[in-house]
Design a protein around this motif. Structure first.
Motif, PDB file in Angstrom:
ATOM      1  N   MET A  99       2.023   8.028  -1.454  1.00 25.07           N
ATOM      2  CA  MET A  99       2.082   6.565  -1.241  1.00 25.07           C
ATOM      3  C   MET A  99       2.852   5.895  -2.363  1.00 25.07           C
ATOM      4  SD  MET A  99      -1.498   5.304   0.474  1.00 25.07           S
ATOM      5  CE  MET A  99      -2.444   5.401  -1.039  1.00 25.07           C
ATOM      6  N   LYS A 100       2.625   6.360  -3.596  1.00 30.57           N
ATOM      7  CA  LYS A 100       3.329   5.781  -4.743  1.00 30.57           C
ATOM      8  C   LYS A 100       4.798   6.170  -4.714  1.00 30.57           C
ATOM      9  CE  LYS A 100       0.182   3.344  -6.561  1.00 30.57           C
ATOM     10  NZ  LYS A 100       0.356   1.880  -6.431  1.00 30.57           N
ATOM     11  N   ASP A 101       5.078   7.457  -4.491  1.00 32.01           N
ATOM     12  CA  ASP A 101       6.486   7.924  -4.500  1.00 32.01           C
ATOM     13  C   ASP A 101       7.315   7.212  -3.435  1.00 32.01           C
ATOM     14  OD1 ASP A 101       5.788   9.652  -6.489  1.00 32.01           O
ATOM     15  OD2 ASP A 101       5.827  11.475  -5.254  1.00 32.01           O
ATOM     16  N   LEU A 102       6.715   6.996  -2.272  1.00 34.06           N
ATOM     17  CA  LEU A 102       7.475   6.407  -1.157  1.00 34.06           C
ATOM     18  C   LEU A 102       7.363   4.884  -1.110  1.00 34.06           C
ATOM     19  CD1 LEU A 102       6.809   8.931   1.778  1.00 34.06           C
ATOM     20  CD2 LEU A 102       8.630   8.919   0.084  1.00 34.06           C
ATOM     21  N   GLY A 103       6.519   4.335  -1.990  1.00 29.29           N
ATOM     22  CA  GLY A 103       6.377   2.867  -2.009  1.00 29.29           C
ATOM     23  C   GLY A 103       5.778   2.317  -0.729  1.00 29.29           C
ATOM     24  N   ILE A 104       4.846   3.080  -0.155  1.00 32.10           N
ATOM     25  CA  ILE A 104       4.225   2.648   1.108  1.00 32.10           C
ATOM     26  C   ILE A 104       3.347   1.429   0.850  1.00 32.10           C
ATOM     27  CG2 ILE A 104       2.530   3.328   2.865  1.00 32.10           C
ATOM     28  CD1 ILE A 104       3.670   6.189   2.670  1.00 32.10           C
ATOM     29  N   GLN A 105       3.413   0.451   1.745  1.00 34.69           N
ATOM     30  CA  GLN A 105       2.569  -0.756   1.633  1.00 34.69           C
ATOM     31  C   GLN A 105       1.155  -0.441   2.086  1.00 34.69           C
ATOM     32  OE1 GLN A 105       3.413  -4.403   0.908  1.00 34.69           O
ATOM     33  NE2 GLN A 105       1.208  -4.101   0.636  1.00 34.69           N
ATOM     34  N   TYR A 106       0.174  -0.621   1.209  1.00 35.24           N
ATOM     35  CA  TYR A 106      -1.196  -0.337   1.625  1.00 35.24           C
ATOM     36  C   TYR A 106      -2.143  -1.385   1.061  1.00 35.24           C
ATOM     37  CZ  TYR A 106      -1.708   1.741  -3.059  1.00 35.24           C
ATOM     38  OH  TYR A 106      -1.734   1.970  -4.415  1.00 35.24           O
TER      39      TYR A 106
END
Ligand code: 2BH
Ligand code: MN
Ligand code: MN
Length: 313
Positions: A185-192
């Motif tokens: 999630m951090k590496d891909l910059g996913i919005q959560y």
């Protein structure tokens, strides 16, 4: 407006028996009548029958890959057909590995779809990061284009081509994230949005940011994949991986009302209802009727009331 209901009585994405009875208890809680009351024409496609290969040895500790892969391939075909026929589709699980087949089938018809994953868990482990080997914790990893160099070729999944960009995904309700998932999630910059974010911002702001993030450039079909364990276990006890401190009933209703109000909901999954795991009949009933409320609210049932269709003169 027509809505189709498709049951996927499937449990091999995890080890606990019972979630294959999810579609039945959700129907028995009155789903079809509730949807008919929302002046949809309702088409119940019944339940899919899945194939269980004789031999399905684990692959790199991942359990039942051929069974889960085959089930999702079959589901993707059924979902694609239903959406192609112009229905808004409700897929009843079954475990959340089915989210892969459902979204993949949806993407065949709507390649520009965006995905809202409502869940205590990201379900973003790869076969290499999964702590359990259970494929209900991995569906999203098989969807993301940016992850494909991290996902090995699993037997039964050769059909599964990634179709989603990580910017087209938003998580809501997270509170039990594995290290491998957190890293991704951090590496891909996913919005959560975790439950802490919901505490800080409130569900109204979370939905505003979610829909702005997904729709700012252009409006597109929504795939809502709703894991019943997003709710607090006090509300949804009959589920396989309960985690304390989940969504309140009102947060769940607001979330789904906002999604309905976009007018863009195209497919929704309602998964992980496991009637075997309720401590009592009341617990099972409460979980199943909550599932019906979530679906009805996603499809337009409001808390403020409605005007009866005017009697034909
Ligand atoms: N992160 C855990 C739990 C997975 C939970 C899956 B569920 O969200 O579909 O309940 C795992 O990978 O085994
Ligand atoms: Mn899930
Ligand atoms: Mn979950």
């Amino acid at each position: 407006q027509s809505v189709a209901v498709l049951g996927a009585p499937f449990s091999r994405g995890q080890k606990r028996r019972g979630v294959e009875h999810g579609p039945k208890v959700i129907r028995d809680a009155g789903l079809i009548d509730r949807l008919s009351g929302l002046d949809y024409s309702v088409h119940d496609f019944g339940d899919l029958n899945f194939h269980y290969p004789e031999k399905d040895e684990p692959y790199m500790d991942v359990k039942s890959p051929r069974t889960v892969g085959g089930a999702n391939k079959k589901l993707s075909t059924a979902v694609s057909r239903a959406v192609g026929a112009g229905h808004t589709l409700v897929m009843l699980g079954g475990d959340h590995s089915l989210g892969l087949g459902s979204a993949a089938g949806h993407a065949q018809q709507c390649p520009d779809l965006c995905l809202i994953w409502v869940d205590a868990h990201p379900d973003l482990n790869t076969p290499l990061t999964s702590p359990s080997g259970n494929l209900h914790g991995q569906p999203v990893a098989f969807m993301l284009k940016e992850l494909q160099n991290k996902v090995p070729d699993l037997p039964g999944f050769s059909w599964a081509k990634p179709f989603l960009s990580c910017r087209d995904l938003v998580y809501i309700g997270l509170r039990d994230v594995d290290p491998g998932e957190y890293q991704i999630m951090k590496d891909l910059g996913i919005q959560y949005f975790t439950m802490r974010d919901i505490d800080r911002l409130g569900i109204q702001r979370v939905m505003e940011v979610t829909l702005d993030h997904l729709m700012a450039r252009k409006q597109r079909p929504i795939h809502l994949s709703f894991d019943i364990d997003a709710f607090d276990p006090l509300l949804a006890p009959a589920t396989g991986t309960p985690v304390n401190g989940g969504l309140t009933y009102r947060e769940g209703m607001y979330l789904t009302e906002e999604i309905h109000n976009t007018g863009l909901l195209s497919v929704m999954d309602l998964v992980e209802v496991n009637p075997v795991l309720g401590a009592s009949d009341e617990a099972v009933q409460a979980t199943a009727s909550l599932a019906v409320d979530v679906i009805a609210s996603s499809l337009g049932q409001t808390r403020e009331g409605y005007v009866l269709p005017s009697e034909s003169k």
